[in-house]
Design a protein around this motif. Structure first.
Motif, short mmCIF file in Angstrom:
data_model
loop_
_atom_site.label_atom_id
_atom_site.label_comp_id
_atom_site.label_asym_id
_atom_site.label_seq_id
_atom_site.Cartn_x
_atom_site.Cartn_y
_atom_site.Cartn_z
N ARG A 24 0.75 -1.21 0.02
CA ARG A 24 0.02 0.06 -0.18
C ARG A 24 0.84 1.25 -0.18
O ARG A 24 0.49 2.31 -0.50
N TYR A 25 2.05 1.33 0.56
CA TYR A 25 2.69 2.39 0.89
C TYR A 25 3.96 2.16 -0.20
O TYR A 25 5.05 3.09 -0.10
N ARG A 26 4.23 1.31 -0.98
CA ARG A 26 5.30 1.23 -1.97
C ARG A 26 4.75 1.17 -3.29
O ARG A 26 3.64 0.82 -3.77
N THR A 27 5.77 1.67 -4.43
CA THR A 27 5.25 1.89 -5.75
C THR A 27 5.62 0.34 -6.41
O THR A 27 5.19 0.02 -7.43
N GLY A 28 6.38 -0.65 -6.00
CA GLY A 28 6.54 -1.74 -6.32
C GLY A 28 8.09 -1.98 -6.86
O GLY A 28 8.45 -3.24 -6.64
N ASP A 29 8.95 -0.78 -6.84
CA ASP A 29 10.23 -1.10 -7.15
C ASP A 29 11.12 -1.66 -5.84
O ASP A 29 12.08 -2.32 -6.38
N GLU A 30 10.70 -1.46 -4.60
CA GLU A 30 11.49 -1.88 -3.68
C GLU A 30 11.34 -3.43 -3.60
O GLU A 30 12.47 -4.05 -3.44
N ASP A 31 10.26 -3.86 -3.93
CA ASP A 31 10.00 -5.48 -4.15
C ASP A 31 11.10 -6.02 -5.16
O ASP A 31 11.46 -7.07 -4.90
N GLU A 32 10.86 -5.43 -6.17
CA GLU A 32 11.81 -5.94 -7.31
C GLU A 32 13.25 -5.89 -6.96
O GLU A 32 14.03 -6.77 -7.15
N ILE A 33 13.63 -4.99 -6.33
CA ILE A 33 15.10 -4.87 -5.96
C ILE A 33 15.34 -5.99 -5.00
O ILE A 33 16.55 -6.48 -4.91
N GLU A 34 14.46 -5.92 -3.74
CA GLU A 34 14.83 -7.14 -2.85
C GLU A 34 14.81 -8.54 -3.58
O GLU A 34 15.73 -9.41 -3.23
N LEU A 35 13.75 -8.80 -4.40
CA LEU A 35 13.77 -10.21 -4.95
C LEU A 35 15.54 -10.27 -5.90
O LEU A 35 15.85 -11.34 -6.18
N GLU A 36 15.91 -9.18 -6.57
CA GLU A 36 17.12 -9.44 -7.46
C GLU A 36 18.04 -9.49 -6.47
O GLU A 36 18.96 -10.51 -6.63
N GLN A 37 18.14 -8.68 -5.30
CA GLN A 37 19.14 -8.99 -4.42
C GLN A 37 19.04 -10.34 -3.68
O GLN A 37 20.17 -10.85 -3.37
N GLU A 38 17.85 -10.75 -3.66
CA GLU A 38 17.86 -12.18 -2.86
C GLU A 38 18.47 -13.12 -3.72
O GLU A 38 18.78 -14.15 -3.31
N GLU A 39 17.86 -12.89 -5.31
CA GLU A 39 18.60 -14.06 -6.17
C GLU A 39 19.96 -13.88 -6.26
O GLU A 39 20.67 -15.15 -6.45
N ARG A 40 20.58 -12.70 -6.32
CA ARG A 40 22.11 -12.80 -6.33
C ARG A 40 22.59 -13.48 -4.99
O ARG A 40 23.57 -14.11 -5.08
#
Length: 597
Positions: free
Chosen positions: A324-340
């Protein structure tokens, strides 16, 4: 009237433009000098490669002469074709009891066909039969049986040798009957028995190099384990991950579904051990290349691989409190960092386990890692894949069929279809064991040619190149007939000679084409000067007069020369001189300064 400030700005911009132009020319000069320096460097590297390749070819020829010298320096392939004898029955009592009827019988147990000949039951082994056919003529049906006999020139297979030159062979035998259904059943039955016999023989031939492996000695204590890995080739049944464990003299993969499904790999049968990370790949893997093939399920294989997928399927869960309080980019960045982080942990885990396997082998096996930066594309079997060099091999391990070429087993590498203008070339790997069929890797991009040659030269592999594809079946057959004579006559030097001849011819063709282009250019220039009148009539000058270069001639002089050339051509054609004054007299210039001829 423009203000004085505008005039000063214009003059200042002109000075700045002239300065930039001068700077650009000087920079261009630097670039040209650096390019010429790079070209010289590349030329020096190519010269070093050529000199090194000459030494390698000479060394290979000396090794070949020493290798095949001696009394048995003739043909390497000592296996000669012999006439095989097949025995259906050792004694007459072993014949079936129904042979007294003197009818055609098929004995599947003895793999034989019993034919009545002159009131005798004569058995023929299925390996002596070539084919069976039926035909119809009137009310009768004919059954014709053809036999394998020496002296048959038809077909691509090698001719059957003679056991006894004075012996007499039966080529075929025919029977006639009014029972068409019975002959049709006999034909199908004999054909099916022959097909089964050929299949059984092919399986035995394929399993001839499968050896009995050493018995695996299990660790009494808890062994080191790599969990949740998938094997390739896969075991029978459902595809589920298992555990790979290290034991005293090898490794074992055990399926969690069935205890009888396992893969044992003793260190004594491991030729190469590879670890490939999941960087820019979908899987991380440990690969075993074996010395002798083994059976995995019902498949014979020389390469066994254990892998784990590097990334899982991610689901984007929307509607939660964070969303609700995020645009969605932060989640994608977290997923990419988690995959790395996941890829880094996988690489670390598999590399550490591969090193523990090498340590457990006590020096018999070393871990080899592919170098992706040195890789190049090619088609070794069906599709274009990335071929990656390692310290000792050239490999493709990502997708089956796998490719592992040991560099120490290569005799020479020949590059085919190396021509100017082609987008790709082919590679042919000839092995030191001349009985092995050369391996072809096709459709390698031409942009990788220099890198491939430089890499092969750095690992001391002979490299030659040619403009056409060679018939390697005939070449290897000639070499295997008498390898010592092959090396005495120059060995692999004929490939270098062909390459040099082709390069010289291509250079001469390019020079001749270049010369012809120059000639055409000169011809076009003369035609252009002759047709200058049309150019002068069509062109319209601007308000400023045309400024000719210091080296150019005046238009009046050009007009007089053109007139003299026209007069000379007319004189040669016998038309006479004509009015010379009219020809020499120049015409008026146009407003822009272009003369009309």
């Amino acid at each position: 009237m423009q203000p004085s400030g505008w005039v000063r700005w214009v003059s200042k911009s002109k000075k700045h433009a002239s300065a930039m132009e001068h700077k650009g020319r000087s920079a261009g000069g630097k670039v040209l000098r650096s390019r010429s320096k790079t070209a010289t460097l590349d030329e020096s590297i190519l010269n070093k490669i050529k000199e090194h390749q000459k030494e390698l070819v000479k060394q290979k020829q000396e090794e070949g002469l020493k290798r095949f010298a001696g009394e048995d320096a003739g043909a390497q392939d000592t296996s000669e074709n012999v006439f095989k004898k097949y025995e259906s029955y050792r004694r007459e009592s072993q014949l079936p009891t129904k042979v007294d009827d003197l009818r055609i019988m098929v004995d599947h147990r003895a793999q034989s066909v019993i034919l009545p000949i002159n009131q005798f039951a004569v058995p023929f082994h299925v390996k002596t039969l070539k084919n069976v056919s039926t035909s119809f003529e009137g009310d009768y049906t004919y059954l014709r049986i053809n036999f394998v006999t020496p002296g048959q020139l038809s077909g691509k297979k090698e001719d059957v040798p003679f056991d006894d030159p004075d012996a007499t062979f039966i080529r075929n035998i025919s029977y006639r009957s009014t029972d068409a259904r019975h002959f049709h059943e006999l034909s199908n039955e004999i054909t099916e028995m022959r097909r089964i016999a050929l299949k059984r023989e092919a399986e035995q031939k394929e399993m001839a190099d499968v050896v009995e492996q050493d018995q695996l000695i299990l660790n009494k204590q808890r062994p080191l384990t790599l969990p949740e890995v998938f094997p390739r080739p896969a075991l029978e049944g459902k595809r589920v991950p298992g555990h790979l464990t290290i034991h005293q003299n090898g490794v074992r993969f055990m399926s969690p579904m069935r205890q009888d499904q396992k893969i044992d790999i003793p260190f004594s049968n491991v030729k190469h051990l590879f670890y490939q990370s999941c960087d820019k790949e979908l899987i991380v893997l440990i690969h075993f290349h074996l010395k002798a093939p083994v059976m995995v399920g019902k498949r014979k294989t020389r390469d066994i691989q254990f892998y784990r997928e590097a990334s899982d399927v991610q689901f984007d869960e929307t509607g939660n409190r964070k969303r609700r309080y995020r645009t969605g980019d932060e989640d994608e960045i977290e997923l990419e960092q988690e995959e790395r982080r996941r890829r880094h942990m996988l690489n670390k885990e598999f590399k550490h386990f591969a090193q523990r396997i090498a340590d457990a082998s006590e020096g018999r096996v070393q871990v080899d890692i592919p170098y992706r930066d040195l890789g190049f594309n090619g088609v070794p079997s069906r599709a274009s894949v990335l071929l990656q060099p390692t310290t000792d091999c050239l490999v493709h391990l990502t997708d089956p069929p796998f490719l592992v070429i040991t560099l120490s087993e290569i005799e020479i590498v020949h590059l085919e279809r190396v021509q100017y203008g082609l987008s790709s070339f082919d590679m042919v790997f000839v092995f030191s064991d001349f009985s092995r069929t050369p391996l072809h890797v096709s459709s390698v991009p031409s942009s990788s040619l220099d890198d491939v040659k430089q890499w092969l030269d750095s690992v001391d592999v002979c490299v030659t190149e040619g403009a056409v594809n060679l018939n390697w079946g005939a070449i290897m057959k000639t070499i295997n007939e008498d390898p010592h004579a092959f090396f005495q006559e120059g060995g692999w030097g004929f490939l270098q000679a062909d390459a040099s001849d082709v390069s010289d011819e291509s250079e001469s063709e390019q020079e001749s084409e270049f010369d012809s282009d120059l000639d055409d250019g000169d011809q076009e220039s003369t035609e252009y000067s002759e047709s200058g009148s049309e150019f002068g009539e069509s062109e319209e000058s601007g308000s400023e007069p045309y400024e000719d270069s210091e080296e150019g001639e005046d238009w009046d002089e050009l007009e007089r020369k053109a007139a003299r050339d026209d007069q000379k051509r007319r004189r040669e054609r016998g038309e006479g001189s004509g009015s010379e004054d009219e020809d020499v007299k120049p015409k008026k210039k146009s407003k822009g300064g272009f003369g009309k001829l």
